[in-house]
Motif scaffolding. Structure first.
Motif, PDB file in Angstrom:
ATOM      1  N   TYR A  47     -10.480  -7.311   6.181  1.00  0.00           N
ATOM      2  CA  TYR A  47      -9.984  -8.267   7.174  1.00  0.00           C
ATOM      3  C   TYR A  47     -11.145  -9.049   7.790  1.00  0.00           C
ATOM      4  O   TYR A  47     -11.080 -10.272   7.906  1.00  0.00           O
ATOM      5  N   ARG A 101      -5.932 -12.454   0.472  1.00  0.00           N
ATOM      6  CA  ARG A 101      -4.718 -11.639   0.576  1.00  0.00           C
ATOM      7  C   ARG A 101      -3.767 -11.837  -0.587  1.00  0.00           C
ATOM      8  O   ARG A 101      -2.806 -11.102  -0.735  1.00  0.00           O
ATOM      9  N   GLN A 144      -3.897  -6.696  -1.289  1.00  0.00           N
ATOM     10  CA  GLN A 144      -2.528  -6.491  -0.808  1.00  0.00           C
ATOM     11  C   GLN A 144      -2.162  -5.009  -0.787  1.00  0.00           C
ATOM     12  O   GLN A 144      -1.537  -4.527   0.148  1.00  0.00           O
ATOM     13  N   HIS A 165      -3.979  -3.428   2.132  1.00  0.00           N
ATOM     14  CA  HIS A 165      -3.332  -3.854   3.375  1.00  0.00           C
ATOM     15  C   HIS A 165      -2.014  -3.116   3.593  1.00  0.00           C
ATOM     16  O   HIS A 165      -1.736  -2.628   4.697  1.00  0.00           O
TER      17      HIS A 165
END
Length: 97
Positions: free
Chosen positions: A34, A40, A46, A49
């Motif tokens: 981040y 992303r 992904q 995350h």
């Protein structure tokens, strides 16, 4: 001297400590991604995350800092520290019995 679960005296304690380490690693990796503005749209980013969001579901948006990066670091960082602390405490307790 290393804790008993690091010396291999009890497999259950070692597994618990390793799982806690992996969970904290995933959270720390998401914080780093981040802060470095990782793409992303990338499948790996992904996945990290999604995993981090699931792991930190209880601490996600716990803090209301004005800056988004501070909320990410505090929320996901708190979850990582808790998983490390609790996981290693449980691993140590399992090894005493």
């Amino acid at each position: 001297m290393s804790p008993a679960y690091r010396r291999g005296s009890n497999k259950a304690g070692s597994v618990i400590a390793i799982v806690a380490d992996i969970m904290a690693f995933i959270l720390g990796l998401w914080i780093l991604m981040y802060l470095l503005d990782a793409n992303r749209a990338n499948d790996f980013v992904q996945f990290v995350h999604d995993a981090a969001t699931w792991l930190a579901g209880w601490s996600h948006d716990l803090f209301t800092f004005d800056e988004q990066w501070a909320r990410v670091v505090a929320g996901y960082g708190l979850a990582a520290v808790v998983y490390l602390f609790v996981g290693h405490a449980i691993a140590s307790r399992v090894n005493r019995h």
